[in-house]
Design a protein around this motif. Structure first.
Motif, short mmCIF file in Angstrom:
data_model
loop_
_atom_site.label_atom_id
_atom_site.label_comp_id
_atom_site.label_asym_id
_atom_site.label_seq_id
_atom_site.Cartn_x
_atom_site.Cartn_y
_atom_site.Cartn_z
N LEU A 136 0.72 -5.20 -9.05
CA LEU A 136 0.51 -3.83 -8.56
C LEU A 136 1.37 -2.84 -9.35
CD1 LEU A 136 0.44 -3.85 -4.64
CD2 LEU A 136 -1.37 -3.10 -6.19
N GLY A 137 2.60 -3.28 -9.65
CA GLY A 137 3.50 -2.42 -10.41
C GLY A 137 2.96 -2.10 -11.78
N ASP A 138 2.25 -3.04 -12.38
CA ASP A 138 1.66 -2.79 -13.70
C ASP A 138 0.62 -1.67 -13.64
OD1 ASP A 138 3.24 -4.78 -14.76
OD2 ASP A 138 1.68 -6.31 -14.70
N GLU A 139 0.09 -1.43 -12.44
CA GLU A 139 -0.87 -0.34 -12.25
C GLU A 139 -0.19 0.98 -11.90
OE1 GLU A 139 -4.04 -1.39 -9.52
OE2 GLU A 139 -3.72 -3.52 -9.92
N GLY A 140 1.15 0.98 -11.83
CA GLY A 140 1.89 2.19 -11.52
C GLY A 140 1.88 2.58 -10.05
N LEU A 141 1.62 1.60 -9.17
CA LEU A 141 1.50 1.91 -7.75
C LEU A 141 2.75 1.58 -6.94
CD1 LEU A 141 -2.13 0.58 -7.09
CD2 LEU A 141 -1.39 2.97 -7.22
N VAL A 142 3.75 0.97 -7.56
CA VAL A 142 4.90 0.46 -6.82
C VAL A 142 6.15 1.28 -7.13
CG1 VAL A 142 6.42 -1.54 -6.45
CG2 VAL A 142 3.97 -1.88 -6.74
N ALA A 143 6.85 1.67 -6.08
CA ALA A 143 8.16 2.29 -6.22
C ALA A 143 9.20 1.35 -5.62
CB ALA A 143 8.21 3.64 -5.51
N LEU A 144 10.43 1.46 -6.12
CA LEU A 144 11.54 0.66 -5.63
C LEU A 144 12.58 1.56 -4.97
CD1 LEU A 144 12.11 -1.68 -8.71
CD2 LEU A 144 10.96 -2.28 -6.57
N SER A 145 13.25 1.02 -3.96
CA SER A 145 14.35 1.74 -3.33
C SER A 145 15.63 1.39 -4.09
CB SER A 145 14.46 1.34 -1.85
OG SER A 145 15.40 2.12 -1.18
N MET A 209 5.52 9.33 -0.23
CA MET A 209 4.29 8.59 0.10
C MET A 209 3.39 9.44 0.99
SD MET A 209 5.51 4.66 0.84
CE MET A 209 3.88 3.92 0.65
N ARG A 210 3.98 10.09 1.97
CA ARG A 210 3.20 10.86 2.95
C ARG A 210 2.70 12.17 2.38
NH1 ARG A 210 6.28 12.27 8.41
NH2 ARG A 210 7.49 13.54 6.95
N GLU A 211 3.52 12.84 1.59
CA GLU A 211 3.20 14.20 1.19
C GLU A 211 2.54 14.30 -0.19
OE1 GLU A 211 6.96 16.13 1.58
OE2 GLU A 211 7.11 15.66 3.73
N VAL A 212 2.94 13.43 -1.12
CA VAL A 212 2.37 13.47 -2.47
C VAL A 212 1.29 12.41 -2.62
CG1 VAL A 212 2.89 13.32 -4.94
CG2 VAL A 212 4.55 14.37 -3.37
N GLY A 213 1.55 11.22 -2.09
CA GLY A 213 0.53 10.19 -2.08
C GLY A 213 0.33 9.44 -3.38
N ASP A 214 1.34 9.44 -4.27
CA ASP A 214 1.19 8.72 -5.53
C ASP A 214 1.91 7.38 -5.52
OD1 ASP A 214 3.73 9.85 -5.50
OD2 ASP A 214 3.76 10.26 -7.65
N ILE A 215 2.58 7.04 -4.44
CA ILE A 215 3.20 5.72 -4.28
C ILE A 215 2.30 4.90 -3.36
CG2 ILE A 215 5.19 4.45 -3.42
CD1 ILE A 215 6.87 6.96 -3.89
N GLY A 216 1.82 3.78 -3.87
CA GLY A 216 0.96 2.94 -3.06
C GLY A 216 1.71 1.91 -2.25
N TYR A 217 2.87 1.47 -2.76
CA TYR A 217 3.56 0.35 -2.12
C TYR A 217 5.04 0.38 -2.47
CZ TYR A 217 4.44 -4.57 -0.76
OH TYR A 217 4.91 -5.72 -0.18
N VAL A 218 5.86 0.16 -1.46
CA VAL A 218 7.30 -0.07 -1.66
C VAL A 218 7.60 -1.40 -0.99
CG1 VAL A 218 9.63 0.83 -1.37
CG2 VAL A 218 7.71 2.42 -1.53
N PRO A 219 8.03 -2.40 -1.75
CA PRO A 219 8.18 -3.74 -1.16
C PRO A 219 9.35 -3.88 -0.22
CG PRO A 219 8.86 -3.74 -3.47
CD PRO A 219 8.26 -2.40 -3.20
N LEU A 220 10.41 -3.08 -0.43
CA LEU A 220 11.61 -3.15 0.41
C LEU A 220 12.14 -1.74 0.63
CD1 LEU A 220 13.36 -6.19 -1.33
CD2 LEU A 220 12.71 -6.13 1.09
N VAL A 221 12.01 -1.26 1.85
CA VAL A 221 12.52 0.06 2.19
C VAL A 221 12.82 0.04 3.69
CG1 VAL A 221 10.23 1.02 2.68
CG2 VAL A 221 12.10 2.55 1.99
N TYR A 222 13.88 0.72 4.10
CA TYR A 222 14.19 0.72 5.53
C TYR A 222 13.09 1.41 6.32
CZ TYR A 222 18.57 -1.58 4.92
OH TYR A 222 19.49 -2.55 4.63
N GLY A 223 12.66 0.75 7.38
CA GLY A 223 11.55 1.24 8.17
C GLY A 223 11.94 2.42 9.04
N TYR A 224 11.10 3.43 9.06
CA TYR A 224 11.28 4.63 9.89
C TYR A 224 10.01 4.83 10.69
CZ TYR A 224 15.54 6.15 7.51
OH TYR A 224 16.83 6.23 7.03
#
Length: 366
Positions: A136-145, A209-224
């Motif tokens: 997925l990251g190779d497609e530019g859809l993944v962000a990291l914390s 993620m919510r406002e811009v919508g260009d991040i498809g997936y974050v594998p590890l992020v604190y849940g809110y």
């Protein structure tokens, strides 16, 4: 008589319920002040305890708090039966993470851990393996914390998912080959991060993620839970069977300068009652620590399935060390990991630095 003053963190999840519930305590009032989420990293806990009666803190601060004797043991304020009932009621290691040196030092108000987050329109199916995340990251859809302490915490969670138990063995912090594997995967993911995301804290990532919508997936992020309407939360990849996740959340501690009245103690007790945890806390943007709230179908439905989707993850969460000096160690380790992941430092040198720093920390505080 002066007010009782508490310090919490400046986010609806950290402040709204506490402020809404703050009572009058006879001829005194409970007043909450706030600081940024990162504030607890920059201000020593002992300094804050000199200025406040109540502190909302995370469990890794306990080492420094214990060393400075700046908190009152909770078990000297409430009886053993009450504490045992809270422990049985709390989700995952939420209460246990505030135990140290034979005492309980904070009451678990808020429960959180690292989870995955995705936009369903971009990533309909959550990846179960880290290699799938890399695709997925190779497609530019993944962000990291990666901001603040989160680069190091992401590395810790990854190695847990591969079967390691960081900080628990006597001779080293990480299993070296496991840490090298995790760093390699994080570095591959970092090659195609959406622009500007490496500097964002968890709130910033979820906002984007919510406002811009260009991040498809974050594998590890604190849940809110406050983002659950727009973002689908779930477990991180678990290639070895155990979910890798580092416990967060916050507890309320009573500082040594405070002599709590019976009214204040009753208020703290009320915050942890099942009725408060299942009703008032989630009704004011909070994220309860009671398992009964996480299992309540009405609470879960109002949170768009956040609790049922992440319950197993928090139940298995890894608890960080609570040694004096751990917070500066975590900050330095995260800076080193971030440099390795972003390609400016060799992986081996970074892992050597982490091991050396943790060995010194453990030698100073065996």
């Amino acid at each position: 008589m002066t007010d009782v003053v508490g310090l919490t963190w400046d986010h609806p999840r950290g402040r709204n319920a506490l402020e809404a519930a703050a009572p009058r305590l006879g001829d005194r009032s409970l007043r909450w002040e706030v600081q940024p989420l990162e504030g607890f990293e920059s201000a020593p806990i002992a300094e804050l305890a000199e200025r406040y009666d109540l502190l909302v803190l995370d469990h890794p601060h306990l080492g420094d708090a214990y060393a400075s004797r700046c908190l009152r043991p909770i078990d000297e304020l409430f009886d053993a039966d009450q504490i045992r009932s809270w422990e049985l009621a709390s989700v995952g290691p939420s209460l246990a993470s505030y135990r140290m040196a034979g005492h309980l030092w904070a009451l678990p108000l808020d429960a959180a851990t690292q989870v995955s987050a995705r936009l369903l329109r971009l990533v309909p199916q959550a990846p179960a393996q880290w290699e799938s995340v890399a695709d997925l990251g190779d497609e530019g859809l993944v962000a990291l914390s990666l901001a603040g302490p989160h680069a190091f915490l992401s590395l810790c969670s990854m190695v847990v998912s591969f079967g390691d138990d960081p900080g628990r063995r006597p001779d080293r912090f990480f299993d070296r080959s496991t840490a090298e594997r995790a760093l390699g995967l994080l570095s591959r993911l970092a090659e195609r991060l959406p622009e500007g995301t490496a500097a964002l804290n968890p709130i910033g990532l979820l906002d984007r993620m919510r406002e811009v919508g260009d991040i498809g997936y974050v594998p590890l992020v604190y849940g809110y839970v406050t983002y659950a309407k727009d973002v689908a939360f779930g477990p991180p990849p678990a290639p070895g069977g155990r979910v890798g996740s580092t416990l967060g959340g916050t507890g309320i501690a009573v500082t040594a300068r405070c002599t709590p009245s019976s009214a204040l103690l009753e208020h703290l007790r009320w915050l942890l009652t099942p009725q408060t945890q299942r009703g008032f806390i989630p009704g004011h943007d909070g994220q309860p620590s009671a398992r009964a709230a996480w299992l309540d179908p009405a609470v879960d439905a109002a949170a768009h399935g956040f609790y049922s989707a992440t319950l197993d993850t928090i139940e298995a969460a890894w608890v960080r060390p609570r040694l004096p000096g751990y917070i500066p160690f975590q900050a330095a380790a995260s800076g080193a990991v971030r440099a390795a992941v972003l390609g400016t430092r060799p992986h081996g040198a970074v892992l050597d630095e982490i091991e050396d720093r943790f060995a010194i920390l453990r030698e100073d505080h065996p």
